[in-house]
Design a protein around this motif. Sequence first.
Motif, PDB file in Angstrom:
ATOM      1  N   SER A 123      61.992  56.646  71.496  1.00 57.78           N
ATOM      2  CA  SER A 123      62.212  57.137  70.132  1.00 57.78           C
ATOM      3  C   SER A 123      60.965  56.947  69.276  1.00 57.78           C
ATOM      4  CB  SER A 123      63.395  56.401  69.492  1.00 57.78           C
ATOM      5  OG  SER A 123      63.141  55.009  69.390  1.00 57.78           O
ATOM      6  N   THR A 124      60.117  55.996  69.643  1.00 58.46           N
ATOM      7  CA  THR A 124      58.887  55.773  68.886  1.00 58.46           C
ATOM      8  C   THR A 124      57.864  56.865  69.169  1.00 58.46           C
ATOM      9  OG1 THR A 124      59.261  53.377  68.969  1.00 58.46           O
ATOM     10  CG2 THR A 124      57.048  54.115  68.403  1.00 58.46           C
ATOM     11  N   VAL A 125      57.767  57.281  70.420  1.00 62.39           N
ATOM     12  CA  VAL A 125      56.796  58.313  70.797  1.00 62.39           C
ATOM     13  C   VAL A 125      57.326  59.710  70.484  1.00 62.39           C
ATOM     14  CG1 VAL A 125      55.400  59.227  72.714  1.00 62.39           C
ATOM     15  CG2 VAL A 125      55.882  56.778  72.587  1.00 62.39           C
ATOM     16  N   ALA A 126      58.648  59.856  70.391  1.00 61.37           N
ATOM     17  CA  ALA A 126      59.253  61.176  70.193  1.00 61.37           C
ATOM     18  C   ALA A 126      58.690  61.947  68.995  1.00 61.37           C
ATOM     19  CB  ALA A 126      60.767  61.046  70.067  1.00 61.37           C
ATOM     20  N   PRO A 127      58.466  61.324  67.826  1.00 62.58           N
ATOM     21  CA  PRO A 127      57.918  62.112  66.709  1.00 62.58           C
ATOM     22  C   PRO A 127      56.547  62.708  67.018  1.00 62.58           C
ATOM     23  CG  PRO A 127      58.844  60.056  65.912  1.00 62.58           C
ATOM     24  CD  PRO A 127      58.817  59.964  67.409  1.00 62.58           C
ATOM     25  N   PHE A 128      55.748  62.002  67.792  1.00 64.01           N
ATOM     26  CA  PHE A 128      54.429  62.529  68.151  1.00 64.01           C
ATOM     27  C   PHE A 128      54.577  63.706  69.126  1.00 64.01           C
ATOM     28  CE2 PHE A 128      53.630  57.793  67.681  1.00 64.01           C
ATOM     29  CZ  PHE A 128      53.323  57.887  66.336  1.00 64.01           C
ATOM     30  N   SER A 129      55.422  63.530  70.140  1.00 62.97           N
ATOM     31  CA  SER A 129      55.639  64.610  71.101  1.00 62.97           C
ATOM     32  C   SER A 129      56.269  65.831  70.435  1.00 62.97           C
ATOM     33  CB  SER A 129      56.541  64.136  72.247  1.00 62.97           C
ATOM     34  OG  SER A 129      55.812  63.396  73.191  1.00 62.97           O
ATOM     35  N   THR A 130      57.185  65.595  69.517  1.00 57.37           N
ATOM     36  CA  THR A 130      57.829  66.703  68.821  1.00 57.37           C
ATOM     37  C   THR A 130      56.818  67.491  68.005  1.00 57.37           C
ATOM     38  OG1 THR A 130      59.932  65.504  68.714  1.00 57.37           O
ATOM     39  CG2 THR A 130      59.625  67.309  67.150  1.00 57.37           C
ATOM     40  N   THR A 131      55.920  66.780  67.328  1.00 54.82           N
ATOM     41  CA  THR A 131      54.897  67.449  66.525  1.00 54.82           C
ATOM     42  C   THR A 131      53.968  68.273  67.407  1.00 54.82           C
ATOM     43  OG1 THR A 131      54.980  65.658  64.896  1.00 54.82           O
ATOM     44  CG2 THR A 131      53.041  67.078  64.849  1.00 54.82           C
ATOM     45  N   VAL A 132      53.546  67.691  68.534  1.00 57.52           N
ATOM     46  CA  VAL A 132      52.686  68.433  69.464  1.00 57.52           C
ATOM     47  C   VAL A 132      53.445  69.620  70.046  1.00 57.52           C
ATOM     48  CG1 VAL A 132      51.384  68.316  71.628  1.00 57.52           C
ATOM     49  CG2 VAL A 132      51.295  66.406  70.017  1.00 57.52           C
ATOM     50  N   ALA A 133      54.722  69.419  70.373  1.00 55.81           N
ATOM     51  CA  ALA A 133      55.529  70.502  70.943  1.00 55.81           C
ATOM     52  C   ALA A 133      55.620  71.684  69.974  1.00 55.81           C
ATOM     53  CB  ALA A 133      56.932  69.986  71.286  1.00 55.81           C
ATOM     54  N   GLU A 134      55.832  71.384  68.706  1.00 54.74           N
ATOM     55  CA  GLU A 134      55.924  72.457  67.710  1.00 54.74           C
ATOM     56  C   GLU A 134      54.595  73.196  67.574  1.00 54.74           C
ATOM     57  OE1 GLU A 134      57.243  70.227  64.370  1.00 54.74           O
ATOM     58  OE2 GLU A 134      59.366  70.234  64.991  1.00 54.74           O
ATOM     59  N   GLN A 135      53.504  72.439  67.560  1.00 51.23           N
ATOM     60  CA  GLN A 135      52.182  73.057  67.484  1.00 51.23           C
ATOM     61  C   GLN A 135      51.898  73.900  68.728  1.00 51.23           C
ATOM     62  OE1 GLN A 135      50.075  73.288  65.128  1.00 51.23           O
ATOM     63  NE2 GLN A 135      48.049  73.653  66.000  1.00 51.23           N
ATOM     64  N   PHE A 136      52.219  73.342  69.874  1.00 48.96           N
ATOM     65  CA  PHE A 136      51.988  74.032  71.146  1.00 48.96           C
ATOM     66  C   PHE A 136      52.797  75.327  71.215  1.00 48.96           C
ATOM     67  CE2 PHE A 136      53.126  74.449  75.744  1.00 48.96           C
ATOM     68  CZ  PHE A 136      51.849  74.735  76.227  1.00 48.96           C
ATOM     69  N   GLY A 137      54.058  75.261  70.782  1.00 45.79           N
ATOM     70  CA  GLY A 137      54.891  76.453  70.791  1.00 45.79           C
ATOM     71  C   GLY A 137      54.395  77.523  69.841  1.00 45.79           C
ATOM     72  N   ALA A 138      53.744  77.084  68.749  1.00 41.84           N
ATOM     73  CA  ALA A 138      53.268  78.040  67.744  1.00 41.84           C
ATOM     74  C   ALA A 138      51.979  78.735  68.155  1.00 41.84           C
ATOM     75  CB  ALA A 138      53.073  77.318  66.407  1.00 41.84           C
ATOM     76  N   ILE A 139      51.120  78.050  68.904  1.00 47.34           N
ATOM     77  CA  ILE A 139      49.793  78.612  69.174  1.00 47.34           C
ATOM     78  C   ILE A 139      49.619  79.110  70.602  1.00 47.34           C
ATOM     79  CG2 ILE A 139      48.764  77.097  67.428  1.00 47.34           C
ATOM     80  CD1 ILE A 139      47.623  75.406  69.725  1.00 47.34           C
ATOM     81  N   SER A 140      50.587  78.819  71.480  1.00 47.31           N
ATOM     82  CA  SER A 140      50.432  79.203  72.887  1.00 47.31           C
ATOM     83  C   SER A 140      51.421  80.300  73.259  1.00 47.31           C
ATOM     84  CB  SER A 140      50.630  77.993  73.801  1.00 47.31           C
ATOM     85  OG  SER A 140      52.010  77.696  73.932  1.00 47.31           O
ATOM     86  N   GLU A 141      51.299  80.786  74.452  1.00 49.78           N
ATOM     87  CA  GLU A 141      52.217  81.807  74.969  1.00 49.78           C
ATOM     88  C   GLU A 141      53.497  81.202  75.522  1.00 49.78           C
ATOM     89  OE1 GLU A 141      50.902  83.490  78.826  1.00 49.78           O
ATOM     90  OE2 GLU A 141      49.251  82.034  78.682  1.00 49.78           O
ATOM     91  N   PHE A 142      53.580  79.879  75.520  1.00 53.40           N
ATOM     92  CA  PHE A 142      54.713  79.203  76.139  1.00 53.40           C
ATOM     93  C   PHE A 142      55.758  78.822  75.095  1.00 53.40           C
ATOM     94  CE2 PHE A 142      50.873  78.186  78.624  1.00 53.40           C
ATOM     95  CZ  PHE A 142      51.231  78.787  79.824  1.00 53.40           C
ATOM     96  N   PRO A 143      57.032  78.703  75.509  1.00 52.48           N
ATOM     97  CA  PRO A 143      58.065  78.281  74.559  1.00 52.48           C
ATOM     98  C   PRO A 143      57.875  76.828  74.133  1.00 52.48           C
ATOM     99  CG  PRO A 143      58.970  78.416  76.785  1.00 52.48           C
ATOM    100  CD  PRO A 143      57.584  78.993  76.848  1.00 52.48           C
ATOM    101  N   THR A 144      58.406  76.499  72.985  1.00 56.26           N
ATOM    102  CA  THR A 144      58.308  75.133  72.467  1.00 56.26           C
ATOM    103  C   THR A 144      59.059  74.166  73.375  1.00 56.26           C
ATOM    104  OG1 THR A 144      58.174  75.966  70.207  1.00 56.26           O
ATOM    105  CG2 THR A 144      58.798  73.649  70.485  1.00 56.26           C
ATOM    106  N   PRO A 145      58.405  73.089  73.843  1.00 51.16           N
ATOM    107  CA  PRO A 145      59.093  72.118  74.703  1.00 51.16           C
ATOM    108  C   PRO A 145      60.280  71.473  74.005  1.00 51.16           C
ATOM    109  CG  PRO A 145      56.717  71.854  74.852  1.00 51.16           C
ATOM    110  CD  PRO A 145      56.959  72.813  73.722  1.00 51.16           C
ATOM    111  N   ILE A 146      61.221  71.029  74.817  1.00 46.65           N
ATOM    112  CA  ILE A 146      62.406  70.318  74.331  1.00 46.65           C
ATOM    113  C   ILE A 146      62.127  68.820  74.399  1.00 46.65           C
ATOM    114  CG2 ILE A 146      64.849  69.847  74.744  1.00 46.65           C
ATOM    115  CD1 ILE A 146      64.962  72.596  76.167  1.00 46.65           C
ATOM    116  N   VAL A 147      62.296  68.110  73.289  1.00 51.38           N
ATOM    117  CA  VAL A 147      62.076  66.665  73.247  1.00 51.38           C
ATOM    118  C   VAL A 147      63.403  65.973  72.982  1.00 51.38           C
ATOM    119  CG1 VAL A 147      60.829  64.767  72.151  1.00 51.38           C
ATOM    120  CG2 VAL A 147      59.733  67.022  72.364  1.00 51.38           C
ATOM    121  N   GLU A 148      63.792  65.099  73.899  1.00 48.57           N
ATOM    122  CA  GLU A 148      65.054  64.378  73.780  1.00 48.57           C
ATOM    123  C   GLU A 148      64.775  62.881  73.680  1.00 48.57           C
ATOM    124  OE1 GLU A 148      69.231  63.639  76.271  1.00 48.57           O
ATOM    125  OE2 GLU A 148      67.692  64.993  77.060  1.00 48.57           O
TER     126      GLU A 148
END
Length: 363
Positions: free
Chosen positions: A50-75
């Motif tokens: 849960s501590t690392v999740a906010p960082f991964s979520t932020t990267v996932a949103e950025q990655f989904g916005a700028i790449s051809e790939f769908p936004t990763p799911i972070v649980e």
Amino acid sequence: MRSLLALLSLAFTAAACAPEVDLSQIDAQSGAPPVFAASPDQKIKIVGSSTVAPFSTTVAEQFGAISEFPTPIVETTGTGGGFKAFCQGIGPDQPSISNASRPVKPSEIELCRKAGITEIVEVKIGYDGIVLANAKGSPELDLTKAEIFLALAEQIPDGQGGWMKNPHQTWKDVADHLPDMPILVSGPPPTSGTRDAFAELAMEGGAEEIPEVAALKETDAALFAKRATTIRMDGKWIDSGENDTAIVQTLMKNPDSIGIMGYSFLEQNLDRLKGAHIEGTDPTFEQIASGRYGISRSMFFYVKKQNLPLVPGIEGFVSEFTQEDAWGPTGYLVEKGLIPLSAEEREAERQHALAMIPMGADS
């Protein structure tokens, strides 16, 4: 046999995953490995801390916005729960990345190995401090690690060479300089990496500062570890689940309550919370980064390399996470509370991560 495998391959390609096919039975009957096919819309699945999740979520949103790939799911599952899920198997429906607020344990590596997961890439992403926080307006706290141990351990020395059930009801019972405030601590459950790190760094570290307990380490290391890290369960400590936001809410409702959380959550709630000083040092970005703050740790994510050909975009996600605009001193993750590695560490970790070098392969 070949036609059966070809049909299965087509089925996977069309559906991206195969809920109707029992791959283990096919494998047993044919002797061939399970057949998977990557789908361009397959999402990267990320589990864990849960501590690392906010960082991964932020990267996932950025990655989904700028790449051809769908936004990763972070649980958010907690570090231990994340490794349990990560180590279930290989395939597009399995987690490809596990966030962790502590290093992976040998037992978790063995769990992965039993499921055929033998190529795991470890990426250290930065540092975090574990803080004891309370609401603004509540009493100030300046604690030693020994005082933390004496407040929260299930058993403490009785002063006569033995052990007794922890009798302390207030912080003032622990030390005269502390406030006359009930001991009431909300913290993460045993599946959490934050709990593991707190037990090791604060509780065990405090036990080592008490001569009677430290002496036990020399004569019976296993009993020392049990005494040092077993937290009292008489109502003074409350497991609050894998949700630091819930702990923040508890602190706002009860001014006597103290919460155990990662620095990033304190940093995001400085308008409402303050952190206790630990041995005279306050939990700030600068103090944690310098190593002066006494309860700090490294954070990681782990990549299932065997999923690379099965889930598109994993390497791109790792590249986005480890580029300077993300995890560097002025990167967007710092705004979320990440405390960066040194420039040399960042460069080494990025090269290691992009090369996808599994643990143990470069030793």
